[in-house]
Design an enzyme around this catalytic site. Structure first.
Site, PDB file in Angstrom:
ATOM      1  N   ARG A 101      24.226  39.479  26.983  1.00  0.00           N
ATOM      2  CA  ARG A 101      25.567  39.765  27.505  1.00  0.00           C
ATOM      3  C   ARG A 101      26.317  40.460  26.383  1.00  0.00           C
ATOM      4  NH1 ARG A 101      29.604  35.935  30.827  1.00  0.00           N
ATOM      5  NH2 ARG A 101      28.103  36.615  32.401  1.00  0.00           N
ATOM      6  N   HIS A 128      26.446  44.027  36.151  1.00  0.00           N
ATOM      7  CA  HIS A 128      26.109  42.591  36.141  1.00  0.00           C
ATOM      8  C   HIS A 128      25.038  42.347  37.218  1.00  0.00           C
ATOM      9  CE1 HIS A 128      26.338  38.467  35.326  1.00  0.00           C
ATOM     10  NE2 HIS A 128      27.545  38.159  35.725  1.00  0.00           N
ATOM     11  N   GLN A 131      24.217  38.827  38.784  1.00  0.00           N
ATOM     12  CA  GLN A 131      25.219  38.386  39.749  1.00  0.00           C
ATOM     13  C   GLN A 131      24.901  38.961  41.132  1.00  0.00           C
ATOM     14  OE1 GLN A 131      28.049  36.298  39.103  1.00  0.00           O
ATOM     15  NE2 GLN A 131      27.939  36.243  41.318  1.00  0.00           N
ATOM     16  N   ASP A 223      37.217  40.028  42.310  1.00  0.00           N
ATOM     17  CA  ASP A 223      36.948  39.580  40.938  1.00  0.00           C
ATOM     18  C   ASP A 223      38.279  39.667  40.177  1.00  0.00           C
ATOM     19  OD1 ASP A 223      35.745  38.867  38.534  1.00  0.00           O
ATOM     20  OD2 ASP A 223      34.691  40.778  38.251  1.00  0.00           O
ATOM     21  N   CYS A 263      32.681  36.251  42.010  1.00  0.00           N
ATOM     22  CA  CYS A 263      31.618  35.927  41.040  1.00  0.00           C
ATOM     23  C   CYS A 263      31.994  34.772  40.133  1.00  0.00           C
ATOM     24  CB  CYS A 263      31.297  37.161  40.213  1.00  0.00           C
ATOM     25  SG  CYS A 263      32.715  37.768  39.304  1.00  0.00           S
ATOM     26  N   ARG A 291      22.992  31.595  41.432  1.00  0.00           N
ATOM     27  CA  ARG A 291      22.585  32.240  40.178  1.00  0.00           C
ATOM     28  C   ARG A 291      21.295  31.604  39.667  1.00  0.00           C
ATOM     29  NH1 ARG A 291      26.388  34.853  37.048  1.00  0.00           N
ATOM     30  NH2 ARG A 291      24.580  35.382  35.793  1.00  0.00           N
TER      31      ARG A 291
END
Ligand code: CP
Ligand code: NVA
Length: 305
Positions: A101, A128, A131, A223, A263, A291
């Site tokens: 990340r 991402h 996700q 988001d 998310c 996830r």
């Protein structure tokens, strides 16, 4: 093989991952611990905070019989300026795979270019993909299909939006992004998503009014207005995104059986209301759980012999 961008995966690969993830999820009650990845070690490099990504990857490795090592960027020599190239080569000799990340997408691309092990993008400023895999699994579970659905993205054309656009387009889902001027997904992502969507008879649109995107939508997705790394722009963003909230009124414009997605982490009261987050249309907590299952499927694809 690496997973850097959602467009690294073909339709067939996405479908297989969703199916495997569903199977792993169903089996988990009776067979939580497996030994598929015995002796495999996943490094988790974080340059930004994380709750879901870190814990779901650590638990995924544990439950598949492998091991994960959490590596904070600033505790590595990377934090003191060691080259990404050198870090990638050295870590490749110890580890079986690395998840990163990072702030800059180029960091993950450069790491992968010098690594001899699979590299997974665990979120960058551009994408991402992990996700999106969990999101597609969630939508498939709730709606029974992906192709032909309509998803409305409400808010910032950010990393989560970008991967979702590419993933949705690949599986034939139409996406309308409602965002203020200047906050659109990058042209390079839109171009790729539109090319993928066209092949599957889906459509990618940018609109200004949340209501225009939400109309007849099967899925409403939002988001945060201020992503990690955008904090300096907080005041400007709060003003720009005021109207871009998923609330009961917007939900009323979507299909009557629409689901709401986020998310997480959420800034409740900004991009989404508490009522909607906790309401019967919300699939948000399932998304977070998924996830784990989606990443298990991914790890098995990348690491099992
Ligand atoms: N959605 C997501 O990636 O959450 P974290 O930042 O907690 O990992
Ligand atoms: N867009 C958000 C997603 C967090 C998982 C961010 O980048 O901060």
């Amino acid at each position: 093989m690496h997973l850097i961008s959602m467009s690294d995966l073909t339709l067939e690969e996405i479908e297989a991952l969703i199916e495997d993830a569903g199977r792993l999820k169903a089996e988990r009650g009776s067979q939580r611990l497996r030994d598929d990845l015995k002796g495999k070690v996943l490094g988790l490099i974080f340059e930004k905070p994380s709750t879901r990504t870190r814990v779901s990857f650590e638990v995924a490795m544990l439950e598949l019989g492998g091991h994960a090592i959490y590596l904070n960027w600033n505790d590595l020599q990377l934090g003191r300026g060691e080259r990404i190239k050198d870090t990638a080569r050295v870590l490749s000799s110890y580890l079986s795979a690395v998840m990163i990340r990072a702030f800059r997408h180029e960091t993950v691309v450069e790491f992968a270019a010098h690594a001899s092990i699979p590299v997974i993008n665990g979120l960058t400023n551009l994408e991402h993909p992990c996700q999106t895999l969990a999101d597609l699994l969630t939508i498939k579970e709730r709606k029974g299909r992906l192709s032909g659905l309509k998803l409305a993205w409400i808010g910032d054309g950010n990393n989560v939006c970008n991967s979702l656009l590419l993933g949705a387009a690949t599986v034939g889902m139409s996406v309308s992004v409602a965002c203020p001027e200047g906050y659109e997904p990058p042209a390079s992502i839109l171009e790729r998503a539109r090319a993928l969507a066209e092949k599957r008879g889906a459509e990618i649109k940018i609109v200004r009014e949340p209501a225009d995107a939400a109309k007849d939508a099967d899925v409403l997705y939002t988001d945060v207005w201020v992503s990690m790394g955008d904090e300096a722009e907080r005041e400007r963003r709060l003003k720009a995104f005021q109207r871009y909230q998923i609330n009961e009124r917007l939900l009323g414009i979507a299909k009557s059986d629409a689901i709401v997605m986020h998310c997480m982490p959420a800034n409740v009261g900004e991009e989404i209301t508490e009522e909607v987050m906790e309401g019967e249309h919300s699939a948000i907590y399932e998304q977070a759980e998924n996830r784990l299952h989606a990443q298990k499927a991914l790890l098995l694809k990348l690491l099992s012999p």
